[in-house]
Motif scaffolding. Structure first.
Motif, mmCIF file in Angstrom:
data_model
loop_
_atom_site.group_PDB
_atom_site.id
_atom_site.type_symbol
_atom_site.label_atom_id
_atom_site.label_comp_id
_atom_site.label_asym_id
_atom_site.label_seq_id
_atom_site.Cartn_x
_atom_site.Cartn_y
_atom_site.Cartn_z
ATOM 1 N N ALA A 1 58.335 40.463 33.202
ATOM 2 C CA ALA A 1 58.237 39.390 34.196
ATOM 3 C C ALA A 1 57.230 39.742 35.285
ATOM 4 N N ARG A 2 57.235 41.004 35.701
ATOM 5 C CA ARG A 2 56.259 41.426 36.711
ATOM 6 C C ARG A 2 54.837 41.331 36.169
ATOM 7 N N LEU A 3 54.657 41.741 34.916
ATOM 8 C CA LEU A 3 53.335 41.647 34.297
ATOM 9 C C LEU A 3 52.902 40.192 34.184
ATOM 10 N N HIS A 4 53.855 39.322 33.801
ATOM 11 C CA HIS A 4 53.542 37.899 33.705
ATOM 12 C C HIS A 4 53.113 37.349 35.054
ATOM 13 N N ARG A 5 53.810 37.777 36.124
ATOM 14 C CA ARG A 5 53.463 37.312 37.463
ATOM 15 C C ARG A 5 52.059 37.780 37.854
ATOM 16 N N GLU A 6 51.734 39.032 37.504
ATOM 17 C CA GLU A 6 50.403 39.564 37.828
ATOM 18 C C GLU A 6 49.323 38.800 37.059
ATOM 19 N N ILE A 7 49.564 38.579 35.750
ATOM 20 C CA ILE A 7 48.585 37.865 34.936
ATOM 21 C C ILE A 7 48.424 36.438 35.438
ATOM 22 N N HIS A 8 49.566 35.819 35.799
ATOM 23 C CA HIS A 8 49.514 34.456 36.309
ATOM 24 C C HIS A 8 48.697 34.403 37.591
ATOM 25 N N GLY A 9 48.879 35.408 38.453
ATOM 26 C CA GLY A 9 48.110 35.464 39.687
ATOM 27 C C GLY A 9 46.623 35.613 39.427
ATOM 28 N N GLU A 10 46.273 36.452 38.429
ATOM 29 C CA GLU A 10 44.862 36.621 38.081
ATOM 30 C C GLU A 10 44.284 35.325 37.524
ATOM 31 N N ALA A 11 45.080 34.631 36.705
ATOM 32 C CA ALA A 11 44.614 33.367 36.136
ATOM 33 C C ALA A 11 44.385 32.331 37.233
ATOM 34 N N ILE A 12 45.280 32.316 38.224
ATOM 35 C CA ILE A 12 45.127 31.370 39.327
ATOM 36 C C ILE A 12 43.876 31.684 40.138
ATOM 37 N N ALA A 13 43.634 32.991 40.392
ATOM 38 C CA ALA A 13 42.442 33.370 41.148
ATOM 39 C C ALA A 13 41.169 32.952 40.406
ATOM 40 N N GLU A 14 41.176 33.168 39.091
ATOM 41 C CA GLU A 14 40.022 32.775 38.288
ATOM 42 C C GLU A 14 39.840 31.262 38.311
ATOM 43 N N GLU A 15 40.963 30.537 38.234
ATOM 44 C CA GLU A 15 40.883 29.078 38.228
ATOM 45 C C GLU A 15 40.401 28.547 39.574
ATOM 46 N N ARG A 16 40.820 29.176 40.651
ATOM 47 C CA ARG A 16 40.333 28.758 41.966
ATOM 48 C C ARG A 16 38.813 28.899 42.048
ATOM 49 N N GLY A 17 38.306 30.009 41.504
ATOM 50 C CA GLY A 17 36.862 30.191 41.483
ATOM 51 C C GLY A 17 36.168 29.125 40.663
ATOM 52 N N ARG A 18 36.779 28.764 39.520
ATOM 53 C CA ARG A 18 36.190 27.740 38.664
ATOM 54 C C ARG A 18 36.178 26.380 39.369
ATOM 55 N N ILE A 19 37.312 26.043 40.016
ATOM 56 C CA ILE A 19 37.391 24.758 40.717
ATOM 57 C C ILE A 19 36.403 24.725 41.878
ATOM 58 N N ALA A 20 36.293 25.851 42.608
ATOM 59 C CA ALA A 20 35.337 25.905 43.720
ATOM 60 C C ALA A 20 33.916 25.668 43.217
ATOM 61 N N HIS A 21 33.607 26.250 42.057
ATOM 62 C CA HIS A 21 32.276 26.063 41.481
ATOM 63 C C HIS A 21 32.059 24.600 41.095
ATOM 64 N N GLU A 22 33.077 23.994 40.472
ATOM 65 C CA GLU A 22 32.950 22.597 40.062
ATOM 66 C C GLU A 22 32.815 21.679 41.273
ATOM 67 N N MET A 23 33.615 21.957 42.319
ATOM 68 C CA MET A 23 33.522 21.131 43.519
ATOM 69 C C MET A 23 32.152 21.301 44.176
ATOM 70 N N HIS A 24 31.647 22.534 44.167
ATOM 71 C CA HIS A 24 30.324 22.772 44.733
ATOM 72 C C HIS A 24 29.264 21.972 43.980
ATOM 73 N N ASP A 25 29.352 21.992 42.638
ATOM 74 C CA ASP A 25 28.380 21.243 41.834
ATOM 75 C C ASP A 25 28.457 19.754 42.127
#
Length: 378
Positions: free
Chosen positions: A153-177
């Motif tokens: 569960a802790r590993l899942h939470r860490e991976i989920h957090g990394e996925a969210i951080a990556e997705e935030r970067g992707r959304i920021a890039h899309e919004m910038h475009d």
């Protein structure tokens, strides 16, 4: 014991894992009370979960124990405790006010390769008998399963957090475009209006101003939708179904389009997707709904799920005016998003198809891999 282990390991949410461990241990051995402590990096108890003590009494008892007395023995020494009368032990520091009376105690450490991460406690067998060595061995097996589940569960939470951080970067890039395209479009239109006004062509200048206003409204709607999507996909407290329900509710209010879908989402009730898969599928659905709002010219859209052979398929279908694959938006600024959706599906080993609906409209199908959760055996 095996069925309890499957129940515990089948859960990914850390808080639910911890509570399930306590409940399963209490039910399996047959006791009135159960508790689980989880220690922090400083070695002190940072979480203390109980079973059979309601929230009102917990609040009356006050702060959770710190593990200085008997409760800390398995944690500090890694040994089991079997006591018929815990108040007779010299290490006992007594109970706080409003604590229910307890005499017997069975406690074992919850240990991983990295060390002891907590303790599992039981008190007061329902049949009134004292705890036995066999009870202790059973509880130790549960503690072993609990350690695996907690680490997962802790590993899942860490991976989920990394996925969210990556997705935030992707959304920021899309919004910038998107914003960059809007600003470029605004600049071009502003220059055209200036030129037309200088030439005395007020009517044509007014047309360009109307297009400029439409572009601004569309960009504003896009930004609001992106922010809504980010909020829906960034909440670690929600599972996929919870995040989707929250998004659909807000999106319908904002867009004025009604979503017809399986409210219980039964097709994915017993499925477990990797965090990255959940996130990308949610974003694909969000992008598909954005396209419905921008292009379909309809007041309803359907969303349904199906599952077969390790894949789950999400289908977004509308009865609107359809689209052209080359279409780029009402005013030439927003892109349709097909390439983005395909990239998201392929990034997690899935696929996406978009096709015209017979009789008018569009069908978007996204297939992503899933795995079944461990189910309780008979």
């Amino acid at each position: 014991l095996n069925a309890s282990g499957l129940d515990i390991l089948g859960e990914r949410d850390l808080d639910l894992v911890l509570q399930r461990v306590v409940d399963e241990a209490k039910a399996l051995i047959g006791t009135r009370y159960g508790a689980l402590s989880v220690v922090g990096l400083d070695g002190d108890i940072e979480q203390f979960l109980t079973s059979s003590i309601d929230g009102t009494r917990r609040a009356m008892i006050g702060a959770p124990p710190r593990g200085r007395g008997l409760l800390g023995v398995p944690l500090r020494q890694g040994d089991r405790l079997i006591l018929d009368n815990l108040t007779d032990d010299s290490r006992s520091v007594g109970f706080p006010e409003y604590h229910p009376p307890m005499r017997s105690l069975l406690a074992v450490p919850v240990e991983t390769k990295s060390g002891i991460i907590g303790n599992l406690y039981l008190s007061e067998r329902l049949d009134g008998a004292p705890f036995t060595r066999a009870n202790a061995e059973t509880l130790e097996r549960i503690a072993t399963q609990a350690a695996l589940a907690i680490e997962n569960a802790r590993l899942h939470r860490e991976i989920h957090g990394e996925a969210i951080a990556e997705e935030r970067g992707r959304i920021a890039h899309e919004m910038h475009d998107t914003i960059a395209q809007v600003l470029g479009y605004v600049n071009t239109k502003a220059q055209a209006v200036e030129t037309l006004l200088a030439a005395g062509e007020q009517e044509r200048a007014a047309e360009h101003l109307a297009q400029l206003a439409e572009a601004a409204r569309e960009a504003y709607a896009d930004v609001r939708e992106n922010v809504l999507g980010l909020r829906a996909s960034s909440g670690t407290e929600r599972d996929f179904r919870g995040a989707l329900r929250a998004y659909l509710g807000r999106w319908q209010e904002m867009s004025g389009v009604t979503v017809q879908f399986d409210a219980d989402l039964k097709a994915i009730q017993n499925l477990s997707m990797e965090p990255a898969v959940e996130l990308q599928l949610l974003r694909i659905i969000q992008e598909a709904l954005t396209n419905v709002r921008k292009h379909a010219r309809t007041d309803t859209v359907s969303l349904r799920f199906s599952e077969a052979n390790g894949w789950i398929e999400a289908v977004v279908e509308d009865e609107g005016r359809g689209f052209s694959a080359a279409e780029s938006g009402a005013v030439g600024v927003p892109r349709f998003g097909l390439a983005t959706m395909r990239e998201r599906a392929e990034a997690v080993g899935g696929e996406l198809t978009v096709s015209p609906r017979p009789g008018g409209g569009t069908i978007v199908r996204a297939r992503v891999p899933v795995r079944h959760r461990a189910m309780r055996g008979e």
